[in-house]
Design a protein around this motif. Sequence first.
Motif, PDB file in Angstrom:
ATOM      1  N   ALA A   1       6.301 -50.833 -14.790  1.00  0.00           N
ATOM      2  CA  ALA A   1       7.610 -51.248 -14.269  1.00  0.00           C
ATOM      3  C   ALA A   1       8.404 -52.007 -15.322  1.00  0.00           C
ATOM      4  N   ILE A   2       7.718 -52.747 -16.197  1.00  0.00           N
ATOM      5  CA  ILE A   2       8.409 -53.462 -17.268  1.00  0.00           C
ATOM      6  C   ILE A   2       8.995 -52.480 -18.275  1.00  0.00           C
ATOM      7  N   GLY A   3       8.203 -51.475 -18.638  1.00  0.00           N
ATOM      8  CA  GLY A   3       8.639 -50.548 -19.674  1.00  0.00           C
ATOM      9  C   GLY A   3       9.537 -49.429 -19.197  1.00  0.00           C
ATOM     10  N   ALA A   4       9.535 -49.133 -17.882  1.00  0.00           N
ATOM     11  CA  ALA A   4      10.275 -47.972 -17.381  1.00  0.00           C
ATOM     12  C   ALA A   4      11.781 -48.038 -17.658  1.00  0.00           C
TER      13      ALA A   4
ATOM     14  N   GLY B   1      20.175 -50.272 -14.197  1.00  0.00           N
ATOM     15  CA  GLY B   1      20.312 -51.075 -15.392  1.00  0.00           C
ATOM     16  C   GLY B   1      21.743 -51.485 -15.658  1.00  0.00           C
ATOM     17  N   GLU B   2      21.981 -52.025 -16.843  1.00  0.00           N
ATOM     18  CA  GLU B   2      23.309 -52.461 -17.272  1.00  0.00           C
ATOM     19  C   GLU B   2      23.872 -51.378 -18.168  1.00  0.00           C
ATOM     20  N   ALA B   3      24.915 -50.693 -17.682  1.00  0.00           N
ATOM     21  CA  ALA B   3      25.430 -49.526 -18.398  1.00  0.00           C
ATOM     22  C   ALA B   3      25.897 -49.887 -19.799  1.00  0.00           C
ATOM     23  N   ALA B   4      26.539 -51.046 -19.956  1.00  0.00           N
ATOM     24  CA  ALA B   4      27.083 -51.417 -21.258  1.00  0.00           C
ATOM     25  C   ALA B   4      25.987 -51.622 -22.301  1.00  0.00           C
ATOM     26  N   ALA B   5      24.789 -51.948 -21.863  1.00  0.00           N
ATOM     27  CA  ALA B   5      23.696 -52.212 -22.800  1.00  0.00           C
ATOM     28  C   ALA B   5      22.720 -51.052 -22.897  1.00  0.00           C
ATOM     29  N   SER B   6      23.017 -49.933 -22.239  1.00  0.00           N
ATOM     30  CA  SER B   6      22.055 -48.835 -22.157  1.00  0.00           C
ATOM     31  C   SER B   6      21.684 -48.294 -23.530  1.00  0.00           C
ATOM     32  N   TRP B   7      22.671 -47.984 -24.360  1.00  0.00           N
ATOM     33  CA  TRP B   7      22.370 -47.418 -25.674  1.00  0.00           C
ATOM     34  C   TRP B   7      21.690 -48.434 -26.579  1.00  0.00           C
ATOM     35  N   GLY B   8      22.130 -49.698 -26.511  1.00  0.00           N
ATOM     36  CA  GLY B   8      21.475 -50.722 -27.319  1.00  0.00           C
ATOM     37  C   GLY B   8      20.031 -50.926 -26.915  1.00  0.00           C
ATOM     38  N   THR B   9      19.776 -50.920 -25.604  1.00  0.00           N
ATOM     39  CA  THR B   9      18.402 -51.049 -25.134  1.00  0.00           C
ATOM     40  C   THR B   9      17.568 -49.846 -25.547  1.00  0.00           C
ATOM     41  N   GLY B  10      18.164 -48.646 -25.460  1.00  0.00           N
ATOM     42  CA  GLY B  10      17.450 -47.452 -25.883  1.00  0.00           C
ATOM     43  C   GLY B  10      17.106 -47.483 -27.356  1.00  0.00           C
ATOM     44  N   ARG B  11      18.038 -47.951 -28.179  1.00  0.00           N
ATOM     45  CA  ARG B  11      17.749 -48.066 -29.612  1.00  0.00           C
ATOM     46  C   ARG B  11      16.611 -49.044 -29.874  1.00  0.00           C
ATOM     47  N   ALA B  12      16.641 -50.198 -29.184  1.00  0.00           N
ATOM     48  CA  ALA B  12      15.567 -51.173 -29.352  1.00  0.00           C
ATOM     49  C   ALA B  12      14.228 -50.615 -28.880  1.00  0.00           C
ATOM     50  N   ALA B  13      14.246 -49.844 -27.782  1.00  0.00           N
ATOM     51  CA  ALA B  13      13.010 -49.250 -27.277  1.00  0.00           C
ATOM     52  C   ALA B  13      12.425 -48.266 -28.279  1.00  0.00           C
ATOM     53  N   TRP B  14      13.271 -47.417 -28.867  1.00  0.00           N
ATOM     54  CA  TRP B  14      12.773 -46.487 -29.882  1.00  0.00           C
ATOM     55  C   TRP B  14      12.232 -47.236 -31.096  1.00  0.00           C
TER      56      TRP B  14
ATOM     57  N   ALA C   1      15.937 -45.180 -23.510  1.00  0.00           N
ATOM     58  CA  ALA C   1      15.567 -44.465 -24.733  1.00  0.00           C
ATOM     59  C   ALA C   1      15.725 -42.960 -24.553  1.00  0.00           C
ATOM     60  N   LEU C   2      15.316 -42.438 -23.399  1.00  0.00           N
ATOM     61  CA  LEU C   2      15.466 -41.010 -23.137  1.00  0.00           C
ATOM     62  C   LEU C   2      16.937 -40.614 -23.032  1.00  0.00           C
ATOM     63  N   ALA C   3      17.753 -41.490 -22.402  1.00  0.00           N
ATOM     64  CA  ALA C   3      19.181 -41.203 -22.311  1.00  0.00           C
ATOM     65  C   ALA C   3      19.817 -41.150 -23.694  1.00  0.00           C
ATOM     66  N   LEU C   4      19.420 -42.060 -24.571  1.00  0.00           N
ATOM     67  CA  LEU C   4      19.948 -42.047 -25.934  1.00  0.00           C
ATOM     68  C   LEU C   4      19.503 -40.791 -26.677  1.00  0.00           C
ATOM     69  N   ALA C   5      18.244 -40.391 -26.477  1.00  0.00           N
ATOM     70  CA  ALA C   5      17.770 -39.152 -27.090  1.00  0.00           C
ATOM     71  C   ALA C   5      18.539 -37.956 -26.548  1.00  0.00           C
ATOM     72  N   GLY C   6      18.889 -37.985 -25.251  1.00  0.00           N
ATOM     73  CA  GLY C   6      19.681 -36.904 -24.673  1.00  0.00           C
ATOM     74  C   GLY C   6      21.051 -36.803 -25.297  1.00  0.00           C
ATOM     75  N   VAL C   7      21.650 -37.941 -25.668  1.00  0.00           N
ATOM     76  CA  VAL C   7      22.959 -37.923 -26.327  1.00  0.00           C
ATOM     77  C   VAL C   7      22.874 -37.181 -27.658  1.00  0.00           C
ATOM     78  N   PHE C   8      21.849 -37.519 -28.437  1.00  0.00           N
ATOM     79  CA  PHE C   8      21.692 -36.848 -29.725  1.00  0.00           C
ATOM     80  C   PHE C   8      21.367 -35.365 -29.537  1.00  0.00           C
ATOM     81  N   ALA C   9      20.593 -35.038 -28.491  1.00  0.00           N
ATOM     82  CA  ALA C   9      20.295 -33.634 -28.222  1.00  0.00           C
ATOM     83  C   ALA C   9      21.569 -32.867 -27.852  1.00  0.00           C
ATOM     84  N   SER C  10      22.422 -33.472 -27.034  1.00  0.00           N
ATOM     85  CA  SER C  10      23.680 -32.810 -26.657  1.00  0.00           C
ATOM     86  C   SER C  10      24.578 -32.601 -27.865  1.00  0.00           C
ATOM     87  N   LEU C  11      24.713 -33.615 -28.703  1.00  0.00           N
ATOM     88  CA  LEU C  11      25.551 -33.468 -29.890  1.00  0.00           C
ATOM     89  C   LEU C  11      24.994 -32.392 -30.826  1.00  0.00           C
TER      90      LEU C  11
END
Length: 411
Positions: free
Chosen positions: A264-267, A317-330, A273-283
């Motif tokens: 639950a902590i890591g989910a 989650g917090e939408a404004a921090a989603s990409w930043g959190t994903g980057r930190a997770a990766w 992180a997956l959403a950020l990876a999806g952005v790069f996959a779409s581009l």
Amino acid sequence: MKLSAQRPVAACLPASYVLPRLWPKVSLHLPLRDAAPEQVRRTLDSLAALDYPALEVLVVDTHTAEPALWEAAAEHCARLGPQFRFFHLGCTSGDRAGALNFALGEAAPDATLIGVLSAGQVVRASWLRRMVPLFRQPGLGMVQGALAPLDAGEAPVKPADRLLPLDGLPLFRAEALRRAGGWDTGSLCPEAALGLTLMRHGWDSAFEPEPMGRAVPAAAREDWASRRHRRVAGTMAALRQHIGAVLLRRDRSLTATQRGHLLAIGAPALLDALALAGVFASLSCVLLALWDNASLVPTLPLLPILLVLSLAPLPGGEAAASWGTGRAAWQGLLGGRTGRASGHRMEMLLTGLLWAGAVAVVLAKPWGVQETLGWAGLLLVQSLPGLTMLATRARQAEVRHRRPAFRRHAA
């Protein structure tokens, strides 16, 4: 009082782990770095008012270049009496973790319990008398107390994590802390690394939801973006080190409840992180399609998958921090060592690329009409975290512009 899942950890522990009937000695550690004198005095005064008979307070300052800051803390410790000891280490490795390891080495030999605080926190006078008796349970390694907002007008402080010593008032059994090797100076989030180590060593934990003190909410601090980045990256790095033994090999040192809690902590960070990876996959898919290879992109299977990845982090989650959190997770999952957040340049760049890609797809029409509109809509949906971040920054800038200026006088 809520305890984590019970297990027979006390069976392999000597009887000396059980606290005596008299009040055991507690060593409280306060690491400082460029801390404002008024915040330090506020915390020290609350510690001086503690209703507890056996107590010492070790204040350790590191990396503070301005002498007036740490000298003010040293003078206040001297005024409070011999129970308060101040150390100025200058530059030392490990930052906060290094300061806490130094304090652990300087703690009184008869100190049975170790408490850790941050500058600006104010504790209740009954904090230790309320928490210390819980350590009569021989398998209990850590007890946490929740924090309330420092001022009535501030946003509520989120409850401290029940198993990891984050944003709370933690008390540790000194023997458990030493057996864990102290604080990990190489971790981006030493609190998360220590919490996981204590669990794997078989120590139980307890959490008191009633506030045992007050503090400024972490999200209200000016350095919250950097702190959040280090916390997410450090927590994911700690989970990565344990994931093979804990999740894949079914390590029996953790209970099913603890495994579920760690998941639950890591989910949320994993979803970001997956959403950020999806952005790069779409581009990448759009770039490939515009390069006259649209037939190589499986449109129908990819569209719903990427859409789900982009929407999954937003509700919880917090939408404004989603990409930043994903980057930190990766960064934590891939073993990155730097703990600095890259500001908002990545968010601004990705937002511009997504909108440019949507416009380019509509103009070039590399697929049929439905597929083209589907990809353009997907790119716009994926840009929501970036747009939310830009709107948040604009509101914050407006608030700072309207805030009246004041001159800070030295204490």
